[in-house]
Design a protein around this motif. Structure first.
Motif, short mmCIF file in Angstrom:
data_model
loop_
_atom_site.label_atom_id
_atom_site.label_comp_id
_atom_site.label_asym_id
_atom_site.label_seq_id
_atom_site.Cartn_x
_atom_site.Cartn_y
_atom_site.Cartn_z
N VAL A 133 0.90 -1.19 0.02
CA VAL A 133 -0.05 -0.01 0.05
C VAL A 133 0.79 1.07 0.11
O VAL A 133 1.68 1.38 0.99
N TYR A 134 0.68 2.03 -0.94
CA TYR A 134 1.57 3.22 -1.05
C TYR A 134 0.91 4.66 -0.45
O TYR A 134 -0.18 4.60 -0.74
N TYR A 135 1.58 5.37 0.47
CA TYR A 135 1.04 6.56 0.96
C TYR A 135 1.48 7.73 -0.13
O TYR A 135 2.74 7.49 -0.23
N ALA A 136 0.83 8.49 -0.70
CA ALA A 136 1.08 9.01 -1.57
C ALA A 136 0.91 10.59 -1.34
O ALA A 136 -0.17 11.11 -0.95
N GLY A 137 1.99 11.66 -1.26
CA GLY A 137 1.87 13.15 -1.33
C GLY A 137 2.63 13.80 -2.37
O GLY A 137 3.81 13.32 -2.79
N GLY A 138 1.87 14.77 -2.63
CA GLY A 138 2.37 15.51 -4.12
C GLY A 138 1.18 15.94 -4.73
O GLY A 138 -0.07 15.60 -4.64
N PRO A 139 1.34 16.72 -6.27
CA PRO A 139 0.27 16.85 -7.03
C PRO A 139 -0.46 15.95 -7.24
O PRO A 139 0.05 14.91 -7.72
N ALA A 140 -1.88 16.05 -7.23
CA ALA A 140 -2.80 14.86 -7.39
C ALA A 140 -2.60 14.38 -8.84
O ALA A 140 -2.86 13.22 -9.26
N ASP A 141 -2.52 15.31 -9.78
CA ASP A 141 -2.42 14.91 -11.22
C ASP A 141 -1.42 14.13 -11.48
O ASP A 141 -1.57 13.16 -12.45
#
Length: 287
Positions: A133-141
């Protein structure tokens, strides 16, 4: 669909399996993956592995970092950032401190490189089976664009917010895991010292509100002293120190993780650093 030329940097327990999954996807004709190269500071002789970092990233428009810690990220990222990568995407999957994440984001922004903060949860088998499971931070696009690549080694991508939020999420969830395994070790030792079998305790925990996937996974192996490494004690110690820094920055007293961190440091010094962090149970097996 974006076509990615991918470079995987770091071929440890997770990076090697992520790279293999990406190569398999390319081999069966996944149109989103044009090529996969990889590199490790210590050569691993893995398919697609190139002798230098510079060769690995030369044609890559997507660079994935699977490195051990902040020190490794600083070292490797400095070399990556020295390469002509403007307009490309750099994704950090390493569990690092918040300051290093922010530094990396700033350096990428200054050079016109898109940066995503994407640590993960899950260990060896999950990576091999595409179950991270990846946690992702940054620009949504940009997360949307990279998500199909992440799902070659993961089952889901949790969007956390701006850069840095995913790093924090990873660290605080590891706080829970470390403290839980220490509690399981103490419960196991106390119960078995009073004649309760490990199997009976495991069943009781499974039926109790304290039951969890983690407890079901770790209790049986802890009882037999099987500390085969899925996530090392050294890595959990490293993460506990990062989260203690976060707590201190917020002015918080966090006695549970502080105590467990000290315990992990003791056990690492006793030669258990590369064992699974369930080796928190090891001292009780010697009693």
């Amino acid at each position: 669909m974006t076509s990615w030329n991918i470079a995987v940097l770091g071929l440890g327990i997770i990076g090697s399996r992520a790279s293999k999954n990406l190569q398999q996807a390319q081999a069966v004709g996944d149109s989103g993956i044009a090529s996969v190269t990889c590199w490790n500071r210590t050569p691993k002789s893995q398919p697609g592995e190139l002798p230098t970092l510079e060769e690995a990233v030369a044609s890559a428009n997507l660079v994935l970092l699977y490195l051990k810690d902040s020190v490794a990220v600083w070292e490797v990222a400095a070399k990556v950032l020295a390469c002509p990568l403007e307009g490309r995407v750099l994704v950090n999957h390493s569990t690092i401190d918040l300051a290093t994440t922010k530094w990396l984001a700033g350096e990428c922004a200054a050079q016109g490189i898109v940066f995503l903060d994407c640590p993960f949860t899950g260990s060896r088998e999950a990576a091999a089976a595409g179950g991270l499971v990846y946690y992702a931070g940054g620009p949504a696009d940009w997360i949307d664009k990279v998500e199909p690549v992440l799902l070659k080694s993961g089952k889901s991508v949790l969007r956390c917010g701006e850069v840095g939020t995913a790093t924090i999420m990873k660290l605080v969830t590891n706080l829970i895991s470390a403290c839980t395994v220490q509690a399981l070790a103490e419960a196991l030792a106390t119960a078995t010292s009073h004649g309760i079998s490990p199997a009976a305790l495991t069943e009781a925990v499974d039926l109790n509100a304290s039951g969890s996937v983690l407890a079901a996974m770790k209790l049986p192996t802890m009882a037999t002293g099987d500390f085969d490494t899925h996530f090392s004690l050294a890595n959990m110690l490293k993460d506990s120190r990062y989260v203690l820094d976060l707590a201190a920055e917020a002015g918080l007293d966090t006695p549970s993780i502080r105590t467990v961190s000290a315990r992990m440091a003791e056990l690492c010094d006793q030669g258990l650093a590369e064992k699974d962090y369930s080796a928190l149970a090891a001292p009780y097996l010697k009693a």
